[in-house]
Scaffold this motif. Sequence first.
Motif, short mmCIF file in Angstrom:
data_model
loop_
_atom_site.label_atom_id
_atom_site.label_comp_id
_atom_site.label_asym_id
_atom_site.label_seq_id
_atom_site.Cartn_x
_atom_site.Cartn_y
_atom_site.Cartn_z
N GLU A 175 7.32 -1.90 -10.64
CA GLU A 175 7.08 -0.49 -10.95
C GLU A 175 5.63 -0.15 -10.62
O GLU A 175 4.79 -1.04 -10.45
CB GLU A 175 7.36 -0.19 -12.43
N LEU A 176 5.34 1.14 -10.53
CA LEU A 176 3.96 1.57 -10.36
C LEU A 176 3.17 1.22 -11.62
O LEU A 176 3.70 1.30 -12.73
CB LEU A 176 3.88 3.07 -10.10
N LEU A 206 3.39 2.16 6.44
CA LEU A 206 4.85 2.18 6.37
C LEU A 206 5.33 1.38 5.16
O LEU A 206 6.18 1.84 4.38
CB LEU A 206 5.45 1.61 7.66
N ILE A 207 4.79 0.18 4.97
CA ILE A 207 5.21 -0.68 3.84
C ILE A 207 4.83 -0.02 2.52
O ILE A 207 5.65 0.11 1.61
CB ILE A 207 4.58 -2.08 3.97
N ALA A 208 3.58 0.42 2.40
CA ALA A 208 3.12 1.00 1.14
C ALA A 208 3.83 2.32 0.84
O ALA A 208 4.21 2.59 -0.31
CB ALA A 208 1.61 1.20 1.17
N ASN A 209 4.02 3.16 1.86
CA ASN A 209 4.70 4.43 1.65
C ASN A 209 6.15 4.22 1.21
O ASN A 209 6.68 4.97 0.38
CB ASN A 209 4.66 5.28 2.92
N ALA A 210 6.81 3.21 1.79
CA ALA A 210 8.20 2.93 1.41
C ALA A 210 8.30 2.48 -0.04
O ALA A 210 9.18 2.93 -0.79
CB ALA A 210 8.79 1.88 2.34
N VAL A 211 7.39 1.59 -0.45
CA VAL A 211 7.41 1.11 -1.84
C VAL A 211 7.10 2.26 -2.79
O VAL A 211 7.78 2.43 -3.81
CB VAL A 211 6.40 -0.05 -2.03
N ARG A 212 6.11 3.07 -2.46
CA ARG A 212 5.77 4.21 -3.33
C ARG A 212 6.95 5.19 -3.42
O ARG A 212 7.27 5.69 -4.51
CB ARG A 212 4.53 4.93 -2.81
N ALA A 213 7.62 5.45 -2.30
CA ALA A 213 8.76 6.36 -2.31
C ALA A 213 9.88 5.83 -3.20
O ALA A 213 10.47 6.58 -3.98
CB ALA A 213 9.26 6.58 -0.88
N LEU A 214 10.17 4.54 -3.09
CA LEU A 214 11.24 3.95 -3.91
C LEU A 214 10.89 3.97 -5.39
O LEU A 214 11.74 4.28 -6.25
CB LEU A 214 11.52 2.52 -3.46
N LEU A 215 9.64 3.65 -5.72
CA LEU A 215 9.25 3.57 -7.12
C LEU A 215 9.13 4.95 -7.78
O LEU A 215 9.19 5.06 -9.00
CB LEU A 215 7.94 2.80 -7.28
N THR A 216 8.95 5.98 -6.96
CA THR A 216 8.92 7.34 -7.52
C THR A 216 10.27 8.03 -7.41
O THR A 216 10.41 9.19 -7.83
CB THR A 216 7.85 8.20 -6.81
N HIS A 217 11.27 7.33 -6.87
CA HIS A 217 12.64 7.84 -6.80
C HIS A 217 13.57 6.74 -7.31
O HIS A 217 14.25 6.07 -6.52
CB HIS A 217 13.01 8.23 -5.36
N GLY A 236 -1.26 7.96 4.12
CA GLY A 236 -1.09 6.87 3.18
C GLY A 236 -2.22 6.87 2.18
O GLY A 236 -3.09 7.75 2.18
N THR A 237 -2.22 5.89 1.30
CA THR A 237 -3.25 5.77 0.27
C THR A 237 -4.04 4.47 0.46
O THR A 237 -3.52 3.50 1.01
CB THR A 237 -2.63 5.77 -1.14
N ARG A 238 -5.27 4.49 0.00
CA ARG A 238 -6.10 3.29 0.13
C ARG A 238 -5.61 2.16 -0.76
O ARG A 238 -5.79 0.99 -0.45
CB ARG A 238 -7.56 3.62 -0.21
N ARG A 239 -5.00 2.52 -1.90
CA ARG A 239 -4.53 1.53 -2.87
C ARG A 239 -3.14 1.92 -3.33
O ARG A 239 -2.78 3.09 -3.32
CB ARG A 239 -5.47 1.45 -4.07
N LEU A 240 -2.37 0.95 -3.81
CA LEU A 240 -1.08 1.22 -4.47
C LEU A 240 -0.90 0.19 -5.58
O LEU A 240 -0.29 -0.85 -5.37
CB LEU A 240 0.08 1.17 -3.48
N PRO A 241 -1.47 0.46 -6.77
CA PRO A 241 -1.36 -0.50 -7.88
C PRO A 241 0.08 -0.58 -8.40
O PRO A 241 0.71 0.44 -8.70
CB PRO A 241 -2.29 0.08 -8.94
N ILE A 242 0.58 -1.80 -8.50
CA ILE A 242 1.95 -2.04 -8.99
C ILE A 242 1.91 -3.14 -10.06
O ILE A 242 0.92 -3.86 -10.19
CB ILE A 242 2.88 -2.48 -7.83
N ARG A 243 2.99 -3.26 -10.81
CA ARG A 243 3.13 -4.37 -11.76
C ARG A 243 4.61 -4.75 -11.83
O ARG A 243 5.48 -4.04 -11.35
CB ARG A 243 2.59 -3.99 -13.13
N TRP A 244 4.86 -5.93 -12.44
CA TRP A 244 6.23 -6.40 -12.54
C TRP A 244 6.39 -7.27 -13.78
O TRP A 244 5.41 -7.76 -14.31
CB TRP A 244 6.65 -7.19 -11.29
#
Length: 392
Positions: free
Chosen positions: A366-367, A238-249, A384-392
């Motif tokens: 961002e991703l 849920l947490i990772a999918n939400a972050v991925r959805a926001l960063l791709t939208h 979901g995905t095994r990983r979600l690489p992000i940077r800031w």
Amino acid sequence: MSVIDLGEYGADFTANPYPYYAKMRENGPVHRVRTTDGAEVWLVVGHEEARAALNDQRLSKSPSVLGMTMLDEELIGPNLLVLDPPDHTRLRRLIAGEFTGRRVEALRPRVQRLTDELLDAMEPAGRADLVDALAFPLPITVICELLGVPAADRDAFRRWSNEIVAPSGAEPEREAIESLAAYLGELVEDKRAAGPEDDLLSALIAARAEDGDRLSLPELRGLAYLLLLAGHETTVNLIANAVRALLTHPEQLAALRADPGLLDGVIEETLRWEGPVETATYRFSREAVTIGGTVIPAYEPVLVSLASGDRDPERFADPDRFDITRDPRGHLAFGHGIHFCLGAPLARLEAQVALRTLLDRFPGLELDPESGSLDWLPGMLMRGTRRLPIRW
């Protein structure tokens, strides 16, 4: 009725099953399919039909209807996902009091402290795998603390858990379940010997219904197993999918930053649009059941696609659009009926705290463009995905 072989779609179905579900819905709400792991089942893909099936008592949760048991039930003990009333009613009554809104809300300060500590550790590097750095350790720490699982045992538990929800093969899955069964048996016996402590497992050991009913050792193991797996695996995604959805939208992320009051909308829309559970766990027809005009014969396995039901245009307008301002009420991400997820309030709380704090701390989030392709979880249970690489 011909059998649709979902395995033929390969990695494309795992990465993005929604177009395939849409094509199935166009041809009816119920289909005979071969799942990605080779099982032939009836798959419910329409929203209205899925909602009805989730609460249809003619569809048993117990594989005993087919004269069999699930591997985890056989090795660990019965849990709420493989029981029907009155056994399900009895067990749920004995634990429901531990998951009231008030008790869950009391965890908010602890969830906030854990989130802050995890982000403190992340921040200096400027990049991270969100799953490893936040989405996994937050819910696993919360549920392990709730149950009284020692911190030193959590890495082993993660290995077992990952293998059980997304198996790499039959033998590794059995080994993981056997290891977890032995561990939980020892944990329950240790807590019984230690006497009352301030954790959920101790409370379940001591719990008595008004008629003096208590949980047996297999039931305690089974409940601890379910709470550990369901209490963290779904929230990780849920947490990772939400972050991925926001960063791709980015337009949705901008709307949230402009109005933080939309945070609950982000969580509910993520649950609808890319919920952490793709299909509900198995049901079994006790008798011939007609769903959406299709007759499912007696003694057949049935899967309900939560992911497909929540993208049904008959229920949600423009369902493939991620829109944090829509009203997503009625989504099926936590199930429906007597098996509605007991941990839903805890999952929502953890997602609220994690998302709000992450976005506040890292306004440039961002991703990570160097991350490569996403590694989607195999199978049709978790999304979901095994990983979600992000940077800031």
